[in-house]
Scaffold this active site. Structure first.
Site, PDB file in Angstrom:
ATOM      1  N   SER A  41      14.859  70.435 -17.595  1.00 52.89           N
ATOM      2  CA  SER A  41      15.718  69.779 -16.444  1.00 52.89           C
ATOM      3  C   SER A  41      15.036  68.822 -15.682  1.00 52.89           C
ATOM      4  CB  SER A  41      16.228  71.116 -15.639  1.00 52.89           C
ATOM      5  OG  SER A  41      16.996  71.860 -16.485  1.00 52.89           O
ATOM      6  N   GLY A  96      17.775  72.747 -20.038  1.00 50.20           N
ATOM      7  CA  GLY A  96      19.436  72.377 -20.204  1.00 50.20           C
ATOM      8  C   GLY A  96      20.173  73.287 -18.991  1.00 50.20           C
ATOM      9  N   GLU A 139       7.337  74.095 -21.635  1.00 50.09           N
ATOM     10  CA  GLU A 139       8.970  73.841 -21.358  1.00 50.09           C
ATOM     11  C   GLU A 139       9.157  75.430 -21.191  1.00 50.09           C
ATOM     12  OE1 GLU A 139      10.877  70.363 -22.998  1.00 50.09           O
ATOM     13  OE2 GLU A 139      10.772  71.779 -24.588  1.00 50.09           O
ATOM     14  N   LYS A 142      17.798  65.878 -29.327  1.00 54.03           N
ATOM     15  CA  LYS A 142      18.466  67.221 -30.089  1.00 54.03           C
ATOM     16  C   LYS A 142      19.346  66.651 -31.114  1.00 54.03           C
ATOM     17  CE  LYS A 142      17.540  69.741 -25.808  1.00 54.03           C
ATOM     18  NZ  LYS A 142      17.558  70.789 -25.041  1.00 54.03           N
TER      19      LYS A 142
HETATM   20  C1  PEP Z   1      14.300  69.951 -24.081  1.00 53.81           C
HETATM   21  O1  PEP Z   1      15.157  70.401 -24.589  1.00 53.81           O
HETATM   22  O2  PEP Z   1      12.961  69.744 -24.393  1.00 53.81           O
HETATM   23  C2  PEP Z   1      14.442  69.831 -22.745  1.00 53.81           C
HETATM   24  C3  PEP Z   1      13.514  69.546 -21.706  1.00 53.81           C
HETATM   25  O3  PEP Z   1      15.796  69.679 -22.165  1.00 53.81           O
HETATM   26  P1  PEP Z   1      16.292  69.143 -20.843  1.00 53.81           P
HETATM   27  O4  PEP Z   1      15.798  68.206 -20.258  1.00 53.81           O
HETATM   28  O5  PEP Z   1      17.798  68.891 -21.060  1.00 53.81           O
HETATM   29  O6  PEP Z   1      16.337  70.651 -19.971  1.00 53.81           O
END
Ligand code: PEP
Length: 247
Positions: free
Chosen positions: A207, A169, A163, A11
């Site tokens: 996560s 997050g 996702e 990111k």
């Molecule tokens: C993402 O933003 O693609 C993601 C999966 O973030 P996180 O692993 O921090 O939840």
């Protein structure tokens, strides 16, 4: 056989100093069984690709424009990512959909551009918490797949990342049954459109961390992960790679 893929999404995090994490990762995992991809901010792609050359880590972008060039201040074309050394690009991440109003049609056009430029498109789909609570998860995922994945998609040029928006997050994850339900559904939906759907890799994202990676990787139709926060540190991402290698 689908080769497993551990993909990191940095990111808007990382400066030149963060390249040490890639060095540490490559040193700790010189020959992983799985493919390893890091998508840093655009400012680091060229240098990371240069330093990662010949090693186990591939480098990708986090977005691209649908056009090849032109008056689009601040944007980056797929061909530019390729030129900088990227092999993949994340498209349709929920943060792009939310922060920049990207629609399924936008994601499809960007995916076509990415594939046309020789990149592998990592196309993200996922429901919000409200949509899940309403019982609309599969409907939402089906609509996003139909609208975002271009007809040119193949197992060689496209990866799908599931996702759930509410899991990104937050430290929260769906149950393993919920992940399996969505991944099995995605596989079945892709099979309606693509002859080689069985070869298209499906990543889970949201996560993922060292402590939950193994059970997620043992789940039906999970071919790897798209990892945000836990991809920033070589030790954490390395542990996720190790879990994927062992799956
Ligand atoms: C993402 O933003 O693609 C993601 C999966 O973030 P996180 O692993 O921090 O939840």
């Amino acid at each position: 056989m689908r080769r497993k893929l551990a993909a990191g999404n940095w990111k808007m995090n990382g400066t030149g100093a963060s390249l040490a994490e890639i060095e540490a990762l490559a040193e700790a995992h010189p020959t992983p069984r799985s493919e390893v991809l890091i998508c840093p901010p655009a400012t680091l792609i060229a240098q990371m690709a240069w330093e990662a050359k010949g090693g186990p880590v591939m480098v990708g972008g986090q977005d691209c424009h649908a056009k090849a060039s032109g008056a689009h201040t601040g944007d980056i074309a797929a061909g530019m990512l390729k030129d900088a050394g990227a092999s993949h690009v994340i498209l349709g991440h929920s943060e792009r959909r939310a922060d920049h109003g990207e629609t399924d049609a936008d994601v499809r056009a960007k995916s076509e551009a990415a594939i046309g430029a020789g990149l592998i498109a990592v196309i993200c789909v996922g429901e919000t918490e409200a949509q899940r609570d309403e019982g609309d998860t599969l409907k939402v995922i089906g609509t996003q797949l139909a609208g975002s994945v271009p007809d040119a998609a193949t197992a060689a040029n496209t990866v799908i990342a599931y996702e759930p928006v509410w899991a990104i997050g937050t430290g929260r994850t769906p149950t393993l049954d919920q992940i399996a339900e969505v991944h099995d559904f995605i596989r079945a939906e892709l099979a309606k459109r693509f002859a080689d759907a069985d070869g298209i890799r499906l990543l889970y994202g949201g996560s993922v961390k060292p402590s939950n990676a193994a059970e997620i990787f043992a789940t039906s139709n999970v071919d790897g992960a798209l990892v945000g926060g836990a991809s920033l540190k070589a030790a954490d991402f390395g542990a996720i790679i190790a879990a994927l290698d062992a799956a």
